[in-house]
Design an enzyme around this catalytic site. Sequence first.
Site, PDB file in Angstrom:
ATOM      1  N   ALA A 130       0.853  -1.194   0.000  1.00 52.08           N
ATOM      2  CA  ALA A 130       0.000   0.000   0.000  1.00 52.08           C
ATOM      3  C   ALA A 130       0.885   1.239   0.000  1.00 52.08           C
ATOM      4  O   ALA A 130       1.294   1.726   1.059  1.00 52.08           O
ATOM      5  CB  ALA A 130      -0.930  -0.017   1.204  1.00 52.08           C
ATOM      6  N   GLY A 137       0.971   9.815  -5.844  1.00 52.15           N
ATOM      7  CA  GLY A 137       1.248   8.665  -6.684  1.00 52.15           C
ATOM      8  C   GLY A 137       2.718   8.311  -6.647  1.00 52.15           C
ATOM      9  O   GLY A 137       3.198   7.636  -5.748  1.00 52.15           O
ATOM     10  N   GLU A 250      11.540  -4.274  -8.824  1.00 51.15           N
ATOM     11  CA  GLU A 250      10.144  -4.022  -9.191  1.00 51.15           C
ATOM     12  C   GLU A 250      10.039  -3.633 -10.663  1.00 51.15           C
ATOM     13  O   GLU A 250       9.155  -4.107 -11.387  1.00 51.15           O
ATOM     14  CB  GLU A 250       9.573  -2.911  -8.305  1.00 51.15           C
ATOM     15  CG  GLU A 250       8.126  -2.574  -8.626  1.00 51.15           C
ATOM     16  CD  GLU A 250       7.574  -1.469  -7.744  1.00 51.15           C
ATOM     17  OE1 GLU A 250       6.379  -1.150  -7.881  1.00 51.15           O
ATOM     18  OE2 GLU A 250       8.341  -0.904  -6.929  1.00 51.15           O
ATOM     19  N   LEU A 345      -4.025  -5.297 -37.462  1.00 49.93           N
ATOM     20  CA  LEU A 345      -4.039  -6.393 -38.428  1.00 49.93           C
ATOM     21  C   LEU A 345      -5.238  -7.325 -38.234  1.00 49.93           C
ATOM     22  O   LEU A 345      -5.574  -8.090 -39.137  1.00 49.93           O
ATOM     23  CB  LEU A 345      -2.728  -7.180 -38.343  1.00 49.93           C
ATOM     24  CG  LEU A 345      -1.494  -6.447 -38.886  1.00 49.93           C
ATOM     25  CD1 LEU A 345      -0.232  -7.228 -38.576  1.00 49.93           C
ATOM     26  CD2 LEU A 345      -1.615  -6.199 -40.387  1.00 49.93           C
ATOM     27  N   GLY A 348     -11.641  -5.267 -37.790  1.00 48.19           N
ATOM     28  CA  GLY A 348     -12.750  -5.083 -36.863  1.00 48.19           C
ATOM     29  C   GLY A 348     -12.761  -6.077 -35.724  1.00 48.19           C
ATOM     30  O   GLY A 348     -13.198  -5.764 -34.612  1.00 48.19           O
ATOM     31  N   GLY A 372       6.148   3.392 -10.964  1.00 47.85           N
ATOM     32  CA  GLY A 372       6.799   4.639 -11.383  1.00 47.85           C
ATOM     33  C   GLY A 372       6.460   4.891 -12.841  1.00 47.85           C
ATOM     34  O   GLY A 372       6.699   4.034 -13.695  1.00 47.85           O
TER      35      GLY A 372
END
Length: 385
Positions: A130, A137, A250, A345, A348, A372
């Site tokens: 956390a 941020g 990380e 490529l 749709g 980061g």
Amino acid sequence: MSTLNLPSPGWMTEDVVLLEEQARRFITAEYVPQLEAWSEKGMYDREVWTRAGAAGLLCPAIPEQYGGAGGTFAHEAVIIRELSLAGFDAFGAPLHSGIVAPYILHYGTEEQKRRWLPGLVSGELVGAVAMSEPGTGSDLQGVRTTANKSGNGYVLNGSKTFITNGQHANLILVVARTDASAGSKGISLMMVETENAPGFRRGRKLRKLGLDAADTSELFFDDVKLPPENLLGSEEGQGFAQLMNDLPRERLIVAVHAQAMIERALALTIDYVKQRRAFGKAIIDFQNSQFILAECKSEATIARVFHDHCIERYLAGTLDTVTASMAKYWITDLQGKIIDRCLQLFGGYGYMEEFPISRMYRDARVMRIYAGTNEIMKLLIARSL
């Protein structure tokens, strides 16, 4: 699932190759059939963790005396790759195994290692970190969550957001300020065991652009009382240094994940253009398709060589922050470009949810932000000039 045809890198020793094969079989049999259902439900099942632990896919680098297999980052890397090559990008195991467990291994007391590491290896404990807050941020020095002294323990107050494994985690490493006047030296890492933490509550599972099955969440700490032994290590004020020391690892984890997604996107696209036909011939037979895929394969190969170089340097103890930042920023930037070109490529169908390339397009975007932002990576690299 790779089309790069590179020789096996030096870090892929025989035991690592065996683990790679074991992980591939397990993930294909146990997880792949459930990915669609987990994505629709918006979360994978809690038992995913204990199943991974029983299969030896959690914390493989943790020493045997703490329940692990005594491996290295190479063993972690092949598990990360196999999860991503199979499309299970939402699983928070790379953070659990590659970030939470090493913090405890590197900085915890002997009692803390014996207390928490075996549970992380088995999956009985699910780890989370956390760090990010609603107003903070990438700037960890701006953390407002506090862990103030109370008797011989602490009282934790604050809120965190964008927390990977937030709904499942029962062992949370919280970045908190233990001294408001000490700047970066006033930050400590506190371990919260959620099952015995009155005042802890989980907020909503956040709705995101991608990684639908990932339990990214808000967390709240309201006068959570912690005993003194839940301070990671034996001394306050070491949190910022601990975080900085482990950042190359990380960022390398993110690069490994991104590289595997690149290789999966390329393999899926080559297979598709060989089968799909337009104007009387396969899409692969158009020179435009060939040139686009030639560029993608060349760039993916260059990235893989750098990726392997960084893993070898990390294993040798010589991967510095600047090089790790280069790997994180450059490979995730390339990931976005290649997946975008691959999606084109598909025409749709590339925009349809049932085609994996569509989900990969969404899932890849966050990788330029977390661990980061890529702008922060460039700033760190610039400081070395």
